[in-house]
Scaffold this motif. Structure first.
Motif, PDB file in Angstrom:
ATOM      1  N   THR A   1      49.519  37.840  57.473  1.00 53.57           N
ATOM      2  CA  THR A   1      48.568  38.207  56.417  1.00 53.57           C
ATOM      3  C   THR A   1      48.346  39.724  56.388  1.00 53.57           C
ATOM      4  O   THR A   1      48.185  40.311  55.316  1.00 53.57           O
ATOM      5  CB  THR A   1      47.235  37.457  56.643  1.00 53.57           C
TER       6      THR A   1
ATOM      7  N   ARG B   1      52.128  41.777  55.647  1.00 49.26           N
ATOM      8  CA  ARG B   1      52.735  41.681  54.310  1.00 49.26           C
ATOM      9  C   ARG B   1      52.218  42.759  53.365  1.00 49.26           C
ATOM     10  O   ARG B   1      52.855  43.059  52.357  1.00 49.26           O
ATOM     11  CB  ARG B   1      52.522  40.296  53.725  1.00 49.26           C
ATOM     12  N   LEU B   2      51.056  43.348  53.680  1.00 49.75           N
ATOM     13  CA  LEU B   2      50.527  44.405  52.808  1.00 49.75           C
ATOM     14  C   LEU B   2      51.392  45.661  52.837  1.00 49.75           C
ATOM     15  O   LEU B   2      51.201  46.564  52.037  1.00 49.75           O
ATOM     16  CB  LEU B   2      49.088  44.760  53.189  1.00 49.75           C
TER      17      LEU B   2
ATOM     18  N   GLU C   1      54.334  45.468  51.960  1.00 46.84           N
ATOM     19  CA  GLU C   1      55.276  45.244  50.865  1.00 46.84           C
ATOM     20  C   GLU C   1      54.647  44.868  49.538  1.00 46.84           C
ATOM     21  O   GLU C   1      55.294  44.902  48.512  1.00 46.84           O
ATOM     22  CB  GLU C   1      56.264  44.133  51.255  1.00 46.84           C
ATOM     23  N   MET C   2      53.387  44.429  49.579  1.00 52.67           N
ATOM     24  CA  MET C   2      52.766  44.038  48.307  1.00 52.67           C
ATOM     25  C   MET C   2      51.285  44.380  48.300  1.00 52.67           C
ATOM     26  O   MET C   2      50.662  44.580  49.333  1.00 52.67           O
ATOM     27  CB  MET C   2      52.977  42.547  48.054  1.00 52.67           C
ATOM     28  N   GLN C   3      50.733  44.475  47.088  1.00 55.06           N
ATOM     29  CA  GLN C   3      49.306  44.689  46.939  1.00 55.06           C
ATOM     30  C   GLN C   3      48.557  43.426  47.364  1.00 55.06           C
ATOM     31  O   GLN C   3      49.054  42.320  47.160  1.00 55.06           O
ATOM     32  CB  GLN C   3      48.983  44.977  45.469  1.00 55.06           C
ATOM     33  N   PRO C   4      47.348  43.584  47.928  1.00 53.41           N
ATOM     34  CA  PRO C   4      46.603  42.384  48.334  1.00 53.41           C
ATOM     35  C   PRO C   4      46.358  41.403  47.177  1.00 53.41           C
ATOM     36  O   PRO C   4      46.359  40.191  47.391  1.00 53.41           O
ATOM     37  CB  PRO C   4      45.293  42.938  48.906  1.00 53.41           C
ATOM     38  N   GLU C   5      46.178  41.897  45.957  1.00 52.86           N
ATOM     39  CA  GLU C   5      45.994  40.979  44.820  1.00 52.86           C
ATOM     40  C   GLU C   5      47.179  40.023  44.676  1.00 52.86           C
ATOM     41  O   GLU C   5      47.000  38.840  44.393  1.00 52.86           O
ATOM     42  CB  GLU C   5      45.838  41.742  43.485  1.00 52.86           C
ATOM     43  N   GLN C   6      48.399  40.558  44.827  1.00 53.24           N
ATOM     44  CA  GLN C   6      49.590  39.708  44.708  1.00 53.24           C
ATOM     45  C   GLN C   6      49.681  38.707  45.846  1.00 53.24           C
ATOM     46  O   GLN C   6      50.332  37.678  45.720  1.00 53.24           O
ATOM     47  CB  GLN C   6      50.864  40.550  44.784  1.00 53.24           C
ATOM     48  N   ALA C   7      49.087  39.049  46.979  1.00 54.55           N
ATOM     49  CA  ALA C   7      49.220  38.214  48.175  1.00 54.55           C
ATOM     50  C   ALA C   7      48.154  37.121  48.247  1.00 54.55           C
ATOM     51  O   ALA C   7      48.187  36.285  49.137  1.00 54.55           O
ATOM     52  CB  ALA C   7      49.143  39.090  49.427  1.00 54.55           C
ATOM     53  N   GLN C   8      47.212  37.118  47.311  1.00 53.12           N
ATOM     54  CA  GLN C   8      46.113  36.143  47.406  1.00 53.12           C
ATOM     55  C   GLN C   8      46.605  34.726  47.139  1.00 53.12           C
ATOM     56  O   GLN C   8      47.199  34.455  46.098  1.00 53.12           O
ATOM     57  CB  GLN C   8      44.998  36.503  46.418  1.00 53.12           C
ATOM     58  N   THR C   9      46.388  33.842  48.093  1.00 53.00           N
ATOM     59  CA  THR C   9      46.733  32.428  47.920  1.00 53.00           C
ATOM     60  C   THR C   9      45.525  31.587  48.344  1.00 53.00           C
ATOM     61  O   THR C   9      44.484  32.132  48.693  1.00 53.00           O
ATOM     62  CB  THR C   9      47.941  32.039  48.807  1.00 53.00           C
TER      63      THR C   9
ATOM     64  N   ILE D   1      36.216  35.299  45.189  1.00 51.77           N
ATOM     65  CA  ILE D   1      37.645  35.249  44.826  1.00 51.77           C
ATOM     66  C   ILE D   1      37.790  34.795  43.369  1.00 51.77           C
ATOM     67  O   ILE D   1      38.592  35.338  42.620  1.00 51.77           O
ATOM     68  CB  ILE D   1      38.411  34.281  45.761  1.00 51.77           C
TER      69      ILE D   1
ATOM     70  N   GLY E   1      37.304  37.245  40.357  1.00 56.49           N
ATOM     71  CA  GLY E   1      38.523  37.960  39.992  1.00 56.49           C
ATOM     72  C   GLY E   1      38.313  39.242  39.209  1.00 56.49           C
ATOM     73  O   GLY E   1      39.083  39.564  38.309  1.00 56.49           O
ATOM     74  N   ILE E   2      37.248  39.950  39.547  1.00 54.97           N
ATOM     75  CA  ILE E   2      36.935  41.175  38.801  1.00 54.97           C
ATOM     76  C   ILE E   2      38.051  42.206  38.960  1.00 54.97           C
ATOM     77  O   ILE E   2      38.498  42.442  40.065  1.00 54.97           O
ATOM     78  CB  ILE E   2      35.605  41.778  39.279  1.00 54.97           C
TER      79      ILE E   2
END
Lengths: 253, 253
Positions: free
Chosen positions: A200, A203-204, A206-214, A249, A252-253
């Motif tokens: 968790t 991975r940041l 390589e990607m923005q935290p928004e893209q990583a949100q699951t 979450i 989503g602002i």
């Protein structure tokens, strides 16, 4: 550079080690805690004192790495003329040091430092200084131990950095605390979460935290959320935080 | 082992890769998304289909890795006799699969998986099965891709694991999201936090999260907390979470 380290806690110990590694000379360690000071002095092959009046006046730089509420007291007892003096605190204005020297500043490590660290981590450094000469000297010192991760930041910016650091480190660690206590109560092995925890974080790169949100919150998966809340019915602290962060979450602002 | 992968999302893709690496044969990929299925089939040098009636009946294991709310529908259309069928969901009971085969179970990876991953992470695997024979087969399969990190866990335990995973991964990532948005608004470079973020995660290899807790909340440092709240006055979402998590840390239960 010749440096006096004032303080013997985590920040003092780790920055001192970084200075030594970079080829600087630690002239002396001062701390009210004589035993911790002498341990660091032994490690760095230098001397220590617990008398403020015996602080060596011939260094190029005095680094004050003590608890926030002790900085002013220490500074008021130092008379360093034109020697450069810095503190390492995020949330304390640099002017608190102006009584100690005309050349003062800040040397703030954006990292969680611990004496026991075997491998010293990358330490982004935010510096500030009362004038050009001091800024130059601090930038040079910062570059010598932190390479590319060196940034000039004034008091307000440092305070903002600290707020963000509280979220990504202190608050994140608190979520680990809550999960590990929950695991202990429920007979689960928290150490099995280590790969997930590290993934968790890593991975940041390589990607923005928004893209990583699951997870169920972002998917608005009400069924799973209900199951989780049911299982948390005897864990009110966890349940409160689960509800708030799920709602946050979903905003989503 | 000969395996049919049902699904073409993140879990299907990463577990399929792990199976291949461990020397198993992927007989076929089924997905309603024909394009994603054929991409995975190409990667694994096998065939794909988007017709459920064309699923190959000769595999040893059928792995259903689809969204939670599609598992039941898929299972109701499969008639696999005594072939082993598993799903990969944390929060779905294994019995949902009993209509598809007498030998059913679960194969739950406690990890956040993404197709795009170049380096496959360690994946702790929690398995369950409807009978001894199925349990043995799933344990063997799990050991072949996850070595020591293989644990038998029933439905309720899996649900509890999922709750803890939400805290240490989904909620943690949300704190990263909040901090990164804050940085963007304030003109700070979020990437400078990466070393701190990783250090906070990696240090749990060596210490319990309770020992690692630092920051103004645990120190009851009211002065710094007040400064932070003042600076968050135009960020109501952050302020709410700051207050709640600070209070939760100070409860110290």
């Amino acid at each position: 550079m010749q440096i006096v380290i004032i303080g013997s806690g985590n920040v003092a110990a780790v920055l001192g080690r970084k200075f030594k590694q970079a080829g600087h000379e630690i002239l002396q360690v001062f701390s009210r805690n004589a035993s911790e000071a002498s341990k660091l002095a032994y490690e760095w092959d230098t001397e220590s004192t617990n008398y403020i009046s015996l602080i060596n006046p011939r260094a190029d730089l005095y680094l004050i790495a003590v608890p926030d509420n002790s900085i002013e007291d220490i500074a008021s007892r130092l008379k360093l003329g034109s020697k450069v003096v810095v503190h390492t605190a995020a949330s304390v204005p640099k002017e608190i040091l102006q009584q100690a020297s005309e050349n003062y500043g800040v040397f703030y490590p954006l990292q969680s430092l611990r004496k026991e660290m075997k491998n010293l981590p990358v330490i982004p450094l935010y510096y500030d200084g009362s004038n050009e000469k001091t800024l130059k000297l601090l930038e040079k010192l910062a570059l010598s131990i932190s390479g590319e991760n060196v940034i000039h930041a004034k008091d307000e910016e440092r305070l903002k950095l600290h707020v963000a650091a509280v979220f990504v480190s202190n608050f994140v660690n608190h979520l680990y605390v809550l999960a590990s206590r929950y695991c202990r109560k429920e007979g689960l092995d928290f150490s099995q979460f280590q790969p997930l925890i590290e993934e968790t974080a890593v991975r940041l790169r390589e990607m923005q935290p928004e893209q990583a949100q699951t997870g169920p919150a972002i998917r608005h998966d009400k069924e799973t959320i209900e199951k989780h809340l049911a299982i948390l019915k005897d864990h009110p602290q966890l349940k409160t935080i689960y509800l708030l962060l799920t709602e946050s979450i979903q905003q989503g602002i």
